[in-house]
Structure formats: C-alpha cells, structure tokens
Design an enzyme around this catalytic site. Structure first.
Site, PDB file in Angstrom:
ATOM      1  CE  LYS A  50      -3.879   2.211   2.211  1.00 15.06           C
ATOM      2  NZ  LYS A  50      -4.571   2.423   0.922  1.00 15.06           N
ATOM      3  CB  SER A  75     -13.400   7.123   0.512  1.00 13.08           C
ATOM      4  OG  SER A  75     -12.852   8.284   1.067  1.00 13.08           O
ATOM      5  N   GLY A  77      -8.340   6.799   2.062  1.00 13.83           N
ATOM      6  CA  GLY A  77      -7.624   8.026   2.428  1.00 13.83           C
ATOM      7  C   GLY A  77      -6.187   7.768   2.836  1.00 13.83           C
ATOM      8  CG  ASN A 132      -1.189   7.221  -5.072  1.00 15.51           C
ATOM      9  OD1 ASN A 132      -1.832   7.774  -5.964  1.00 15.51           O
ATOM     10  ND2 ASN A 132      -1.752   6.673  -4.010  1.00 15.51           N
ATOM     11  CB  CYS A 135      -4.714   9.147  -3.748  1.00  9.40           C
ATOM     12  SG  CYS A 135      -5.917   8.400  -2.653  1.00  9.40           S
ATOM     13  N   GLY A 270      -6.275  -5.432  -8.421  1.00 12.69           N
ATOM     14  CA  GLY A 270      -6.659  -4.997  -7.083  1.00 12.69           C
ATOM     15  C   GLY A 270      -7.947  -5.640  -6.609  1.00 12.69           C
ATOM     16  CB  THR A 271     -11.487  -4.690  -7.333  1.00 13.22           C
ATOM     17  OG1 THR A 271     -11.238  -3.300  -7.111  1.00 13.22           O
ATOM     18  CG2 THR A 271     -12.887  -5.023  -6.869  1.00 13.22           C
TER      19      THR A 271
HETATM   20  C1  LIG Z   1      -9.337  -0.657  -0.936  1.00 16.87           C
HETATM   21  C2  LIG Z   1      -8.444   0.016  -1.927  1.00 16.87           C
HETATM   22  C3  LIG Z   1      -7.330   0.719  -1.488  1.00 16.87           C
HETATM   23  C4  LIG Z   1      -6.475   1.338  -2.407  1.00 16.87           C
HETATM   24  N1  LIG Z   1      -5.365   1.986  -1.975  1.00 16.87           N
HETATM   25  C5  LIG Z   1      -4.463   2.488  -2.884  1.00 16.87           C
HETATM   26  C6  LIG Z   1      -3.229   3.040  -2.460  1.00 16.87           C
HETATM   27  O1  LIG Z   1      -2.884   3.070  -1.270  1.00 16.87           O
HETATM   28  N2  LIG Z   1      -2.405   3.522  -3.428  1.00 16.87           N
HETATM   29  C7  LIG Z   1      -2.700   3.489  -4.759  1.00 16.87           C
HETATM   30  O2  LIG Z   1      -1.898   3.946  -5.586  1.00 16.87           O
HETATM   31  N3  LIG Z   1      -3.859   2.936  -5.186  1.00 16.87           N
HETATM   32  C8  LIG Z   1      -4.734   2.437  -4.278  1.00 16.87           C
HETATM   33  N4  LIG Z   1      -5.894   1.851  -4.718  1.00 16.87           N
HETATM   34  C9  LIG Z   1      -6.164   1.790  -6.168  1.00 16.87           C
HETATM   35  C10 LIG Z   1      -5.695   0.466  -6.758  1.00 16.87           C
HETATM   36  O3  LIG Z   1      -4.302   0.310  -6.634  1.00 16.87           O
HETATM   37  C11 LIG Z   1      -6.091   0.364  -8.244  1.00 16.87           C
HETATM   38  O4  LIG Z   1      -5.507   1.464  -8.919  1.00 16.87           O
HETATM   39  C12 LIG Z   1      -7.597   0.397  -8.453  1.00 16.87           C
HETATM   40  O5  LIG Z   1      -8.260  -0.328  -7.442  1.00 16.87           O
HETATM   41  C13 LIG Z   1      -7.995  -0.123  -9.831  1.00 16.87           C
HETATM   42  O6  LIG Z   1      -7.652  -1.471  -9.987  1.00 16.87           O
HETATM   43  P1  LIG Z   1      -8.706  -2.686  -9.736  1.00 16.87           P
HETATM   44  O7  LIG Z   1      -9.937  -2.362 -10.514  1.00 16.87           O
HETATM   45  O8  LIG Z   1      -7.979  -3.903 -10.182  1.00 16.87           O
HETATM   46  O9  LIG Z   1      -8.987  -2.682  -8.256  1.00 16.87           O
HETATM   47  C14 LIG Z   1      -6.757   1.246  -3.798  1.00 16.87           C
HETATM   48  C15 LIG Z   1      -7.883   0.515  -4.235  1.00 16.87           C
HETATM   49  C16 LIG Z   1      -8.707  -0.102  -3.332  1.00 16.87           C
HETATM   50  C17 LIG Z   1      -9.896  -0.887  -3.841  1.00 16.87           C
END
Ligand SMILES: Cc1cc2nc3c(=O)[nH]c(=O)nc-3n(C[C@H](O)[C@H](O)[C@H](O)COP(=O)(O)O)c2cc1C
Length: 315
Positions: A50, A75, A77, A132, A135, A270-271
């Site tokens: 993260k 969100s 944060g 990043n 965000c 991610g998801t």
């Molecule tokens: C719960 C959650 C936390 C996330 N935290 C970060 C983060 O700390 N830094 C970041 O660059 N992206 C963060 N993301 C974005 C993901 O890295 C990714 O860009 C985004 O979820 C799209 O990919 P996906 O559709 O495969 O999830 C987060 C996404 C989710 C769902």
C-alpha cells in the site's frame, strides 16, 4: 527442437531497467502481507505494498468502502503507518521474497515526494518506486498532482534528481486528456506509467438518503472501470513510448490479455483479489493457457497488438 522446448513460453517483460519475471502484479492498497496465506508471492511479477506516507495517517471517515454494480467505491484516504514503520517492518518483511519490491509513495507536496523517494530509493531491497500522484481520496494536492501536466512534469523532475531507481508514475483517470499527463510524466523523467488509479465516483443509499461513503465521494474500481482504462492505455500508447502498467478492472486472464493488446506491458490486479483471493496467480495461469492456445511463445508479441484501424471522426 524437442516438444518441451517448443512448449516453453517466455513471460518476461521490463519497465525501464526493471526486469519482471511475468506481467502480473498486485495493485497498491489491495495487497498485503497476509495474502501470503493464499498465494506464493514468488510467482508474481513484483510485490506492491500500500502507498506509504511520511507520517502516520488515520485515513478517512467510515464507511470507507461500498459495493456498486460491477465494482466498488473506496475512500480509505491512504491510511498509513508512516515511513519509519515502512523502513523498519514492511521492507524487511518482503526481503525474503525473490521478486522485485515496488514501493508506492504518496506525499502532500513535491518536496515531500522527493524526500521520501530519496530515502526509499536508496535501499537496495527496493527495485522501483511508484509515485501515487493520483489518489482521489485526499484533499487538495493528493489528487491535484496528477491532474495537471505542469505539476506532473515538475514532480517527476524533482524525484528524478534524487534517485536512479525506475520511476513509475501512477496516473489519474479523472482527467480530460490522459495523453497530455502521460507525456508530461515522460518529459519529467518517468520510466513507466501506471494507468490508472480509481475513477472519482459516488453512490447514495436511497432509504437513508445518505452517501454510501463517509467521505461522500470515493474511487471506483473493478470491472466497471475496465473499458475506460483500456481506452486510456490505447490512447497513451500512441502518445508516449514509455512502458505501461495497466490497472483497473482486471478479474481474470482474458481481461489481462485485453489490457496487454491495448498496449500494457504489465498488469496490476486490485479489486479481483477481494472477490477471489487467488486472482493474481489464476490470471497468470489463464495467460499461459491463452498463449499455448494461440501458439504465442513470448508475451511481448502481444503488447499493443490490437488490430484497430484509425477511429473515424464524423464530419
Ligand atoms: C481498498 C483500496 C485501497 C487502495 N489503496 C491504494 C493506495 O494506497 N495507493 C494506490 O496507488 N492505489 C490504491 N488503490 C487503487 C488500486 O491500486 C487500483 O488502482 C484500483 O483499485 C484499480 O484497480 P482494480 O480495478 O484492479 O482494483 C486502492 C484501491 C482499493 C480498492
């Protein structure tokens, strides 16, 4: 050539000087140490913890996540334990794995980005830095960096001055021209682009009439965003020569191949890992099966190989 040599497939790709054993890696924020219970990290292209901030952060109000049609809004944060914890605990933890560690950095100012990049980038255990700059869950600058080409260029330049490590700029999809931001990041000195972070979104509970996210808006991820991300990868591929890490809505190997055909060199997930804990390694197996089916021996033969003619602009 004997049969086994013929069946061998090459999955190696590179992002600048960063050599990856295959194209599949986790997306920052949707990956943690506890996932070692279900997948072998050494099978991944890289580990991407993260995003880390300089000081510890509590994160946003709850609820921080909600499900929506074909995806989720979060969100969080950038809840973070701060850089000291990261240096003492997180980086040493990943040392036991053989795959590259990509450190994702989040900061409140360009100077703070540079300061963190200098510290983290000096560590031998860290293979690359992902910035990043996108965000959607942070006030002001957290989102603004990656929305403005000039700021993106300056930020990359400042960070480029303090480290030789490969720099990946994680872009925001919440812009009018992703190509403009991509070119700015390239001019600033990025070695690769991550396309992209989450899409700014909102959902409302019609019974309570309140937003489903405590912070009102959040970032949409999952299958709902994939066509947007595919389009952006395709567009950026034409504007920039930098390698692209595709990120957004990949649930399986078919989605990953689609991203690679659009122009991605590597793919983050991610998801999907929340839905299927072995999504990362399953996707890798799907890719191998696809390559065998189509007799493709090297993954690089697929990068950007969508067969598209120029879109027609109606008169
Ligand atoms: C719960 C959650 C936390 C996330 N935290 C970060 C983060 O700390 N830094 C970041 O660059 N992206 C963060 N993301 C974005 C993901 O890295 C990714 O860009 C985004 O979820 C799209 O990919 P996906 O559709 O495969 O999830 C987060 C996404 C989710 C769902």
């Amino acid at each position: 050539m004997n049969q086994s040599a013929k069946d061998e497939i090459n999955l190696e790709v590179s992002i600048g000087s960063l050599k990856l054993p295959n194209p599949i890696m986790p997306a920052s924020g949707a990956f943690g140490e506890d996932m070692d219970q279900v997948i072998d990290f050494d099978q991944l292209a890289a580990v991407v913890p993260k995003s880390i901030t300089k000081y510890p952060r509590k994160g946003n109000r709850t609820p921080r996540v909600c499900e929506v049609t074909a995806g989720m809004i979060n969100s969080i944060g950038i809840q973070s334990k701060g850089i000291d914890y990261y240096l003492k605990k997180t980086i040493p933890y990943y040392k036991k794995y053989h795959v590259p560690l990509i450190s994702s950095i989040s900061a409140d100012s360009i100077d703070e980005f540079a300061e963190m990049a200098e510290i983290i980038g000096s560590l031998e255990e860290v293979a690359a830095l992902e910035l990043n700059i996108s965000c959607p869950n942070l006030k002001g600058n957290g989102l603004a960096f990656g929305l403005d080409p000039e700021t993106t260029r300056n930020l990359l330049r400042k960070v480029r001055e303090v480290t030789d490590k490969p720099l990946i700029a994680k872009l925001s999809p919440n812009v009018t021209s992703i190509q403009e931001i991509a070119v700015a990041a390239e001019e600033g000195g990025a070695d690769g682009l991550n396309i992209a972070n989450t899409v700014l979104a909102m959902a409302i509970d019609i019974h309570t009439r309140k937003p489903k996210i405590g912070n009102v808006m959040g970032g949409l991820s999952g299958p709902a965003v994939k066509p947007i991300i595919i389009r952006m990868i395709y567009q950026v591929r034409q504007a920039s020569s930098l390698p692209i890490i595709g990120c957004g809505g990949v649930m399986n190997g078919e989605d990953a191949i689609e991203m690679i055909l659009a122009g991605a060199t590597a793919v983050q997930i991610g998801t999907a890992s929340f839905v299927n804990p072995t999504a990362l390694t399953d996707t890798l197996e799907d890719i191998k099966a696809y390559m065998r089916t189509y007799h493709i021996s090297d993954i690089r033969e697929l990068i950007g190989k969508v067969m598209a003619s120029e879109p027609i602009v109606a008169e």
